[in-house]
Design a protein around this motif. Structure first.
Motif, PDB file in Angstrom:
ATOM      1  N   SER A   1       0.829  -1.207   0.000  1.00  0.00           N
ATOM      2  CA  SER A   1       0.000   0.000   0.000  1.00  0.00           C
ATOM      3  C   SER A   1       0.861   1.254   0.000  1.00  0.00           C
ATOM      4  O   SER A   1       1.931   1.269   0.611  1.00  0.00           O
ATOM      5  N   ASP A   2       0.383   2.278  -0.663  1.00  0.00           N
ATOM      6  CA  ASP A   2       1.016   3.573  -0.542  1.00  0.00           C
ATOM      7  C   ASP A   2       0.409   4.277   0.683  1.00  0.00           C
ATOM      8  O   ASP A   2      -0.667   3.893   1.157  1.00  0.00           O
ATOM      9  N   PRO A   3       1.094   5.272   1.228  1.00  0.00           N
ATOM     10  CA  PRO A   3       0.601   5.889   2.469  1.00  0.00           C
ATOM     11  C   PRO A   3      -0.816   6.437   2.349  1.00  0.00           C
ATOM     12  O   PRO A   3      -1.574   6.392   3.311  1.00  0.00           O
ATOM     13  N   TYR A   4      -1.188   6.981   1.186  1.00  0.00           N
ATOM     14  CA  TYR A   4      -2.539   7.529   1.022  1.00  0.00           C
ATOM     15  C   TYR A   4      -3.509   6.497   0.455  1.00  0.00           C
ATOM     16  O   TYR A   4      -4.659   6.813   0.199  1.00  0.00           O
ATOM     17  N   ARG A   5      -3.033   5.324   0.201  1.00  0.00           N
ATOM     18  CA  ARG A   5      -3.848   4.231  -0.353  1.00  0.00           C
ATOM     19  C   ARG A   5      -4.521   4.632  -1.664  1.00  0.00           C
ATOM     20  O   ARG A   5      -5.697   4.339  -1.895  1.00  0.00           O
TER      21      ARG A   5
ATOM     22  N   LEU B   1      -3.544   3.440  -4.379  1.00  0.00           N
ATOM     23  CA  LEU B   1      -3.695   2.165  -5.090  1.00  0.00           C
ATOM     24  C   LEU B   1      -4.946   1.477  -4.566  1.00  0.00           C
ATOM     25  O   LEU B   1      -5.069   1.216  -3.370  1.00  0.00           O
ATOM     26  N   LEU B   2      -5.890   1.200  -5.453  1.00  0.00           N
ATOM     27  CA  LEU B   2      -7.127   0.589  -4.985  1.00  0.00           C
ATOM     28  C   LEU B   2      -6.902  -0.842  -4.517  1.00  0.00           C
ATOM     29  O   LEU B   2      -7.652  -1.354  -3.714  1.00  0.00           O
ATOM     30  N   ARG B   3      -5.910  -1.493  -5.042  1.00  0.00           N
ATOM     31  CA  ARG B   3      -5.602  -2.853  -4.594  1.00  0.00           C
ATOM     32  C   ARG B   3      -4.135  -3.133  -4.893  1.00  0.00           C
ATOM     33  O   ARG B   3      -3.532  -2.449  -5.736  1.00  0.00           O
TER      34      ARG B   3
ATOM     35  N   LYS C   1     -12.264   5.183  -3.325  1.00  0.00           N
ATOM     36  CA  LYS C   1     -11.567   4.201  -2.493  1.00  0.00           C
ATOM     37  C   LYS C   1     -12.523   3.541  -1.506  1.00  0.00           C
ATOM     38  O   LYS C   1     -12.468   2.340  -1.292  1.00  0.00           O
TER      39      LYS C   1
END
Lengths: 196, 443
Positions: free
Chosen positions: B316-320, B322-324, B369
């Motif tokens: 995961s990236d810190p801000y999420r 990336l949806l998955r 998200k």
């Protein structure tokens, strides 16, 4: 497809979102790196509920007291979520979304922002409110500060007619949260304006 | 070139430890001088004795075996001091066998020679004077300048030692300092060498010092050239000897007559990988972890091909944004440069990188998200969807491999790619930097 941020109370980690073939890889090689991918600082994702029945202009629907439930998804500086109203402290009787419009069942958040420095959540909403006697979508805004597992602050209509203190406590993560807030087109039914 | 041996013992010095050992200071210089003369030969790719020593010393399993041999030696000493010469001989014989089988006798010369000396003495005390003589003679072949304190051993043992040294100096075959052709074949196989060159300095004090040179070739299994050369004629005599030997080799053989042990080998490895995209559609960087397996092989000295396949997954990236988590498969291939320096194998590999993305979807909209891309609140213009795209571009990597022994190596590498195809996708996700760390095997 829903991106579910992890919540502290749920005991999950980012690697739980990985697919099976990659899970061992991440566990074996990347615990340190995985942590660096976590949201830094506080994470207010989860389900938050008021601990007392609230009487007052915001929540009192025809004199009945209600409790409110905030479901928040926290993504860095952004927050998304919804508000659902219940009739009791057990949160077993939601307000009926098909009841007349003033019995507002749920409401969607807009422009949710999180300030890491001040630990403050701010959001707006546009839609029904349980106490509203009109059918027009009411504009409201809230500013809540987090302290441990408690969010407290004020929520008010932007026209100044309603202003109420709000205090909610985190009770669960997002994993089991209900994320549907249906809108009904028939004005005779409820939730004519839930924010959609 | 195998380590230089010096048969410069004096029988009269055997029980006079106070006398200086001849050639002590000159052996290193002489080996370097011979090496320099051989390296001037254009058709030889020479591996220096020091590189062979390092290679044998770096062999972890052999070192472990040498440790076991040392334990056997100590046990043998205890038996010897306990007046149990038969059991001492058994333990010392086992120790000497381990030294020889692991080739540690080439580098641990003194421990190996001491083992043989004590074995010979134990056999002698056990009543087998003939057997002891053979072993002691072999011990002097390893350490011809070994001295003993007078009266440390019994007069009978001292006499046996003296007889063995005299016999060695008078009848030893200095053209086989490392054993017969079977033994040389084993050494060549272990060192991955096509040929072995052994050099012995012979000076018994009664004649001018000589060099005995022997060239053995693994493919034929024969000693192909021998030379007894006065030390004073080293500069003028060595070149003709090498030329004569090389001219007798098959036409295509000279270039590969002697080569570095690792130069023409196939390497495979499996590594853990970490990657970071310098350009990504998320607001904050995300990490990727995975496994990579690869192979490389020499095309010719200094050049090698390489191919690698990586499977990795994102965190995961810190801000999420990336949806998955998304998986990707990456294939890299090319031709590059390689350099062997002692126990290090260094490589620089340009090539082509092709990456097949799995389900890659990113967005900055928090409603997308939380509620999903299909929700009415989700602004679909914020979604970057690279699902199943194939990205292609140039790639370069640098790696260093540390030889752990004859076969295994540790590999550390870093690489970067720049995707240029397809144009629309490469704008969103590009320039992965990666690091790899793993274990490899060499054929």
């Amino acid at each position: 497809m829903i991106a579910r941020p992890h919540a502290r109370s749920a005991g999950t980690s980012p690697v739980s979102a990985l697919r099976a073939p990659a899970r061992l890889v991440a566990l074996a090689l990347g615990s340190a790196l995985a942590c660096s991918g976590c949201a830094s600082g506080s994470d207010i994702s989860g389900v938050w509920r008021s601990q007392t029945l609230a009487a007052g202009p915001l929540c009192g629907a025809l004199g009945a007291e209600v409790t409110l439930e905030l479901t928040l998804g926290h993504f860095g500086p952004d927050v998304s979520g919804m508000i659902r109203f219940y009739r009791d402290l057990e949160f077993e009787e939601p307000l009926d979304p098909t009841a007349p419009h003033f019995a507002c069942g749920c409401l969607l958040l807009h422009k949710g922002r999180w300030s890491e420095g001040s630990q403050r959540l701010a959001f707006e909403s546009q839609g029904c409110l349980p106490s509203s006697s009109d059918t027009a979508a009411a504009l409201s805004a809230a500013s809540l500060t987090v302290s441990g597992d408690e969010l407290a602050g004020t929520w008010q209509r932007t026209d100044g007619t309603i202003k109420q203190a709000v205090r909610v406590r985190r009770v669960a993560g997002l994993e089991d949260a209900q994320l549907s807030c249906n809108r009904f087109a028939d004005p005779a039914l409820g939730n004519v304006a839930n924010g959609l | 070139m195998l380590p230089l041996r010096a048969a410069v013992g004096r029988s009269g010095d055997l029980f006079a430890p106070e006398r200086p050992v001849p050639y002590t200071a000159q052996i290193g210089e002489l080996e370097a001088r011979i090496l320099a003369l051989l390296q001037a030969q254009p058709d030889l790719e020479l591996v220096a004795p020091e590189a062979i020593r390092l290679r044998l010393l770096a062999d972890h399993s052999a070192r472990t075996a040498a440790g076991i041999a040392a334990e056997r030696y100590r046990l043998g000493l205890e038996y010897y001091h306990g007046l149990a010469p038969v059991r001492a001989a058994e333990s010392l014989r086992a120790a000497s066998r381990i030294y020889r089988e692991t080739l540690q006798d080439l580098v641990a010369i003194k421990p190996y020679a001491d083992t043989l000396f004590m074995l010979g003495v134990s056999i002698f005390d056990g009543g087998d004077a003939v057997g002891a003589h053979v072993v002691l003679k072999d011990a002097f072949a390893q350490a011809p300048t070994r001295r003993f304190r007078p009266r440390f051993f019994s007069p009978q043992v001292e006499a046996a030692l003296s007889a063995a040294l005299v016999d060695y100096l008078s009848s030893a075959n200095f053209s086989r300092p490392f054993g017969d052709v079977a033994r040389l074949s084993a050494i060549a196989a272990r060192l991955d060498a096509d040929a072995l060159l052994s050099v012995v300095l012979v000076d018994a004090g009664d004649a001018p010092p000589e060099l005995w040179l022997t060239a053995f070739r693994a493919r034929s299994g024969q000693v192909e050239a021998e030379l007894r050369l006065p030390l004073a004629a080293l500069d003028s005599g060595l070149e003709p000897f090498v030329s004569r030997w090389l001219s007798c080799l098959p036409p295509r053989a000279p270039a590969a007559a002697l080569r570095p042990p690792a130069a023409l080998s196939l390497r495979i490895d499996t590594s853990a990988s970490y990657a970071l995209y310098m350009k990504q559609p998320t607001r904050r960087a995300f990490h990727s972890l995975g496994f990579v397996t690869g192979a490389s092989g020499a095309l010719r000295p200094g050049f090698e091909w390489h191919a690698r396949i990586t499977m990795d997954t994102s965190l995961s990236d810190p801000y999420r944004d990336l949806l998955r988590a998304f998986n990707s498969v990456r294939i890299v291939a090319g031709v590059g440069f390689a350099l062997d320096r002692g126990v290090w194998h260094l490589a620089l590999h340009p090539g082509v990188d092709m990456r097949l993305l799995g389900s890659f979807v990113a967005t900055t909209d928090p409603d997308c998200k939380l509620f999903g891309p299909a929700h009415r609140l989700c602004d679909r213009s914020t979604i970057a969807d690279l699902d199943s795209d194939v990205l292609v571009g140039p790639h370069v990597s640098a790696s260093a491999s540390l030889e752990l022994g004859r076969r295994f190596h540790l590999r550390l590498a870093t690489s970067i790619s720049a995707y240029i195809l397809p144009f629309d996708s490469s704008d969103a996700l590009n320039t992965p930097w990666s690091a790899e760390f793993g274990l490899g095997y060499r054929f």
